[in-house]
Write an enzyme that holds these catalytic residues in place. Structure first.
Site, PDB file in Angstrom:
ATOM      1  N   HIS A  53       0.801  -1.220   0.000  1.00  0.00           N
ATOM      2  CA  HIS A  53       0.000   0.000   0.000  1.00  0.00           C
ATOM      3  C   HIS A  53       0.835   1.273   0.000  1.00  0.00           C
ATOM      4  O   HIS A  53       0.462   2.276  -0.615  1.00  0.00           O
ATOM      5  CB  HIS A  53      -0.961  -0.008   1.194  1.00  0.00           C
ATOM      6  CG  HIS A  53      -2.154  -0.870   0.969  1.00  0.00           C
ATOM      7  ND1 HIS A  53      -2.810  -1.504   1.977  1.00  0.00           N
ATOM      8  CD2 HIS A  53      -2.796  -1.227  -0.163  1.00  0.00           C
ATOM      9  CE1 HIS A  53      -3.823  -2.214   1.479  1.00  0.00           C
ATOM     10  NE2 HIS A  53      -3.818  -2.053   0.185  1.00  0.00           N
TER      11      HIS A  53
ATOM     12  N   ARG B  15     -11.986   3.193  -4.207  1.00  0.00           N
ATOM     13  CA  ARG B  15     -11.803   2.198  -3.141  1.00  0.00           C
ATOM     14  C   ARG B  15     -12.684   2.568  -1.945  1.00  0.00           C
ATOM     15  O   ARG B  15     -12.291   3.383  -1.114  1.00  0.00           O
ATOM     16  CB  ARG B  15     -10.332   2.127  -2.744  1.00  0.00           C
ATOM     17  CG  ARG B  15      -9.395   1.780  -3.899  1.00  0.00           C
ATOM     18  CD  ARG B  15      -7.933   1.770  -3.448  1.00  0.00           C
ATOM     19  NE  ARG B  15      -7.038   1.410  -4.534  1.00  0.00           N
ATOM     20  CZ  ARG B  15      -6.421   2.281  -5.325  1.00  0.00           C
ATOM     21  NH1 ARG B  15      -6.628   3.582  -5.156  1.00  0.00           N
ATOM     22  NH2 ARG B  15      -5.597   1.861  -6.277  1.00  0.00           N
TER      23      ARG B  15
ATOM     24  N   ASN C  91      -3.347  -6.245 -10.759  1.00  0.00           N
ATOM     25  CA  ASN C  91      -2.424  -6.542  -9.660  1.00  0.00           C
ATOM     26  C   ASN C  91      -2.725  -7.903  -9.041  1.00  0.00           C
ATOM     27  O   ASN C  91      -1.857  -8.775  -8.932  1.00  0.00           O
ATOM     28  CB  ASN C  91      -2.517  -5.463  -8.575  1.00  0.00           C
ATOM     29  CG  ASN C  91      -2.043  -4.118  -9.063  1.00  0.00           C
ATOM     30  OD1 ASN C  91      -1.526  -3.994 -10.165  1.00  0.00           O
ATOM     31  ND2 ASN C  91      -2.218  -3.101  -8.248  1.00  0.00           N
ATOM     32  N   ASP C  92      -3.968  -8.077  -8.606  1.00  0.00           N
ATOM     33  CA  ASP C  92      -4.344  -9.351  -7.985  1.00  0.00           C
ATOM     34  C   ASP C  92      -4.342 -10.489  -8.997  1.00  0.00           C
ATOM     35  O   ASP C  92      -3.957 -11.615  -8.677  1.00  0.00           O
ATOM     36  CB  ASP C  92      -5.723  -9.242  -7.322  1.00  0.00           C
ATOM     37  CG  ASP C  92      -5.626  -8.776  -5.875  1.00  0.00           C
ATOM     38  OD1 ASP C  92      -4.561  -8.966  -5.269  1.00  0.00           O
ATOM     39  OD2 ASP C  92      -6.605  -8.212  -5.363  1.00  0.00           O
TER      40      ASP C  92
ATOM     41  N   CYS D 133      -7.947  -1.629 -14.269  1.00  0.00           N
ATOM     42  CA  CYS D 133      -7.633  -0.633 -13.244  1.00  0.00           C
ATOM     43  C   CYS D 133      -6.450  -1.034 -12.375  1.00  0.00           C
ATOM     44  O   CYS D 133      -6.311  -0.579 -11.255  1.00  0.00           O
ATOM     45  CB  CYS D 133      -8.860  -0.358 -12.363  1.00  0.00           C
ATOM     46  SG  CYS D 133      -9.559  -1.821 -11.589  1.00  0.00           S
TER      47      CYS D 133
END
Length: 757
Positions: free
Chosen positions: A364, A471, A628-629, A676
């Site tokens: 993060h 988010r 990302n994930d 995204c």
């Protein structure tokens, strides 16, 4: 043997420098294995030669003088082969090299094992004996184990000596490079300011004190505060404890007496050391002593000592409100583990870059650094931060490197790069109101990822056309309870109103994995494969329903809301979530709220969803990829783990093939496809995604201008040709280097890695 191993590692880990650590290793291994010789040879990266650095059994005068070529002798053979070498008659081996100054001609048996850290051979650990015999399997296994355990300590010791100004051969260090993981692109030159977490003894640096009497008084005050705390706890629990249990508090108080821990700390302060460093030294010595004891009860007393030490340290580290920390104009913020709160301590105009020992490029803090436009290097595991305070360094966020002991040549080269980046940044302003259209007329929508209201102005100033990811967990994370419907509605309304009439894509609550709520803890062995995202909110519909209701009410009169569902892994989750959303929509309408049914989409970030994109897309209004994930799950790499961060490749052929399949399948059923993840904010990645056909690229606002500049300067035909070539490749490194070469040939070398050293 396990207790011996643990004892050696603990003792060596506490050594003040590399020389002492090496001496301890040969001494303790010599004792543990009952051998006649134990030696360590380290590989000098400058000369690529092995140097005898410590020995127990050979002539000590040979230390530092005996040197072997990279593949010379038995030591070189062990290093080249990167595996143990066990010989009963070493002098008879054809690779044996005899050095008269060592006095080793009388030793026949030889066992050497490589010392390897992060795939790099640091040196060789050797034991020898006069008798002609093979070392048995247990002895070999022990030496291999001790080598693996000590490799990181040796690497850190080398780094500590280097940062002090000398390499381990005693030569003056220059342009020393510490390698980590690229967290946020950019280059910065500045002065290190090191942040230490409160009450962490291991993070306390060595410092001298100017006023010994004042330092002792300060320490005594901290000890007395801890005494009062212990007495208060004892008194509070007196009615619930038996006398023998109550006596434990007296033991704690006794440990703080001048005849015990406190007295030893004062003795060290009297030698000129500051209280925190003296406390650390004494506590660690006590802990080593207790942990080496075989008796389980006494060994556990190490925990008591640590606890007392941390309690005292907490009082020593309580900030003095009258004394504010100063930050230079070119602050490079360094910490064992950076946190967002640390960033807030530094005036934003003074902050130039971030460096963290722990974490990865997708943690993060790294994502926050990218949003702020700050160069960032994460996972610099071998960097001795306690010796960096005030030192001038270069942070290369492109390659993930930190340089110290800067030569004039390197400093000059990077100074030019910093100036070039500033000039490029100034040229972005004129792009704000221009559409992102390629030279052959293909439009690519440029949206942003947000989470805080502070992101809004930056996004609008950079010409964002919408929000591809908002988010929503942010209002949940800044509270000490679940936010109410009204609190959520007000928060969402701010975002929707700020971007109106542009669309805002709100992701439903995505907690779990690396996002935790203090008031709703999720304890799991493997949180990334556990209870997170849509799985949590479907199991708790009361949370999901309140959030969707708040979103819908916030969009009244604006009608620019899109709802996105995270962590979908099967069709039933989509159908269940849609059922709840439609239910809330009708309830809100019945309450008299005039709102349109918003488009609902699904995030594709779980591998199973890749193969059901068509079926999912038929049920929703749009598809959005969380790259990302998705990359993390496809490659089985925890993106927050610096040990495997190098295996996380956004340009992995399998990832690129998956991204291409997703957009093709979504378009096949007439649905919009967006992305995204961080890949969209990389100029090279954006070119490939546009060529694949993604309708919307959503990224951090700071990356939007450079991506727009690149896409406006290329033709879609050229981008599709680059994509075709890359999709045929089978190596992520080759893909990335080929893409960088294509960018350079197109005149965009400043957006690859502009380093010249």
């Amino acid at each position: 043997m396990l207790s011996v191993l643990r004892s050696i590692v603990q003792e060596v880990n506490a050594a003040p420098d590399l020389g002492v650590a090496l001496e301890l290793i040969v001494e303790r291994v010599h004792e543990a294995m009952n051998t006649e010789v134990c030696s360590i040879y380290l590989l000098d990266p400058e000369t690529n030669r092995y140097i005898l650095m410590a020995t127990k059994g050979l002539n000590p005068a040979a230390i530092g003088k005996v040197k072997l070529g990279h593949s010379e002798g038995l030591v070189g053979l062990v290093g080249v082969r990167e595996e143990p070498l066990n010989l009963h008659n070493a002098p008879a081996h054809p690779r044996y090299r005899y050095f008269p100054e060592t006095g080793e001609e009388k030793y026949k048996s030889f066992l050497g094992v490589p010392i390897i850290h992060h795939r790099k051979v640091l040196g060789v650990l050797v034991v020898q004996q006069r008798a002609s015999r093979l070392f048995d399997e247990g002895e070999e296994a022990f030496l291999v184990t001790i080598s693996a355990q000590l490799a990181a300590i040796i690497a850190h010791g080398e780094a500590s000596d280097i940062i002090s100004g000398l390499d381990f051969t005693g030569q003056k260090a220059k342009d020393i490079c510490f390698k980590g993981v690229a967290g946020s692109a950019g280059v910065a030159i500045g002065s290190c300011v090191v942040f230490y977490p409160l009450a962490d003894l291991n993070s306390v640096p060595d410092k001298e004190c100017a006023d010994i009497e004042a330092e002792i008084a300060f320490f005594e005050s901290a000890v007395e505060s801890v005494r009062q705390d212990i007495r208060q706890v004892g008194a509070r629990l007196a009615s619930q404890l038996r006398p023998e249990e109550q006596a434990l508090f007296d033991v704690y108080l006794g440990m703080l007496d001048d005849t015990a821990l406190s007295g030893e700390v004062k003795n060290i302060i009297n030698k000129g050391h500051w209280a925190q460093g003296a406390l650390k030294e004494v506590v660690q010595e006590y802990v080593r002593h207790f942990e080496a004891i075989n008796d389980p009860y006494l060994r556990e007393r190490a925990v008591d000592i640590k606890d007392l030490g941390q309690r005292v340290l907490a009082y020593l580290q309580k900030p003095d409100s009258s004394e504010e920390r100063e930050y230079p104009q070119d602050t490079i913020l360094v910490s064992e583990e950076l946190t967002p709160s640390m960033l807030g301590e530094v005036p934003k105009e003074n902050l130039r870059a971030l460096v963290s020992v722990l974490g990865s490029g997708n943690s993060h803090v790294a994502i926050l650094a990218r949003a702020m436009g700050l160069p960032c290097v994460m996972g610099v595991v071998d960097m001795p931060i306690s010796k960096l305070e005030g030192r001038q360094v270069i942070v290369d966020g492109y390659k993930g490197e930190v340089f110290s002991h800067l030569s004039p040549e390197l400093l000059s080269s990077y100074s030019v790069l910093v100036e070039e980046e500033e000039q490029i940044s100034k040229g972005f302003d004129e792009l704000k109101d221009k559409p992102c259209v390629t030279t052959d007329g293909h439009h690519v929508s440029m949206w942003v990822n947000t989470g805080l209201m502070t992101d809004v102005m930056r996004s609008l100033n950079h010409g964002a056309e919408g929000v591809g990811l908002y988010r929503t967990e942010v209002p949940f994370m800044i509270n000490d309870r679940f936010p109410s419907e009204l609190e959520q509605r007000d928060c969402y309304r701010e975002q929707l109103d700020a971007f109106s009439p542009s669309m805002v894509t709100m992701r439903t609550l995505d907690i779990g994995g690396d996002k935790a709520l203090t008031y709703f803890p999720i304890k799991e062995e493997n949180p990334f494969l556990g209870w997170r995202g849509i799985r949590v909110t479907l199991d708790h519909p009361e949370i999901f329903l309140v959030q969707v209701r708040a979103m819908l009410k916030a969009s009244e009169g604006l009608d620019n809301l899109r709802i996105m569902l995270p962590m979908i892994s099967n069709i039933s989750e989509v159908e269940e979530a849609l059922h709840l959303i439609y239910r809330v929509y009708h309830e809100v309408r019945e309450e008299g709220v005039d709102v349109k049914m918003p488009p609902v989409g699904v995030m594709i970030e779980v591998p199973s969803a890749i193969f059901q994109v068509k079926e999912i897309a038929e049920r929703v209004d749009f598809i959005s990829v969380g790259s990302n994930d998705l990359t993390q799950y496809m490659l089985a790499v925890d993106r927050n783990n610096p040990r495997v961060a190098s295996l996380y490749h956004s340009f992995h052929p399998a990832v690129l093939q998956a991204l291409y399949k997703i957009v093709c399948d979504a378009h096949a059923v007439g649905k919009q496809a967006s992305i995204c993840g961080e890949l969209a904010g990389d100029p090279g990645g954006a070119i490939l995604l546009a060529a694949m056909g993604y309708d919307i690229l959503s990224m951090n606002a700071v990356n939007l201008p450079k991506v727009k500049l690149v896409l406006r300067s290329i033709s879609m035909r050229w981008a599709e040709d680059v994509l075709r070539r890359l999709l045929c490749m089978d190596s992520p490194q080759v893909v990335k280097s080929t893409l960088e070469l294509a960018l350079k040939e197109a005149g965009f070398d400043q957006f690859t890695r502009p380093v010249r050293h």
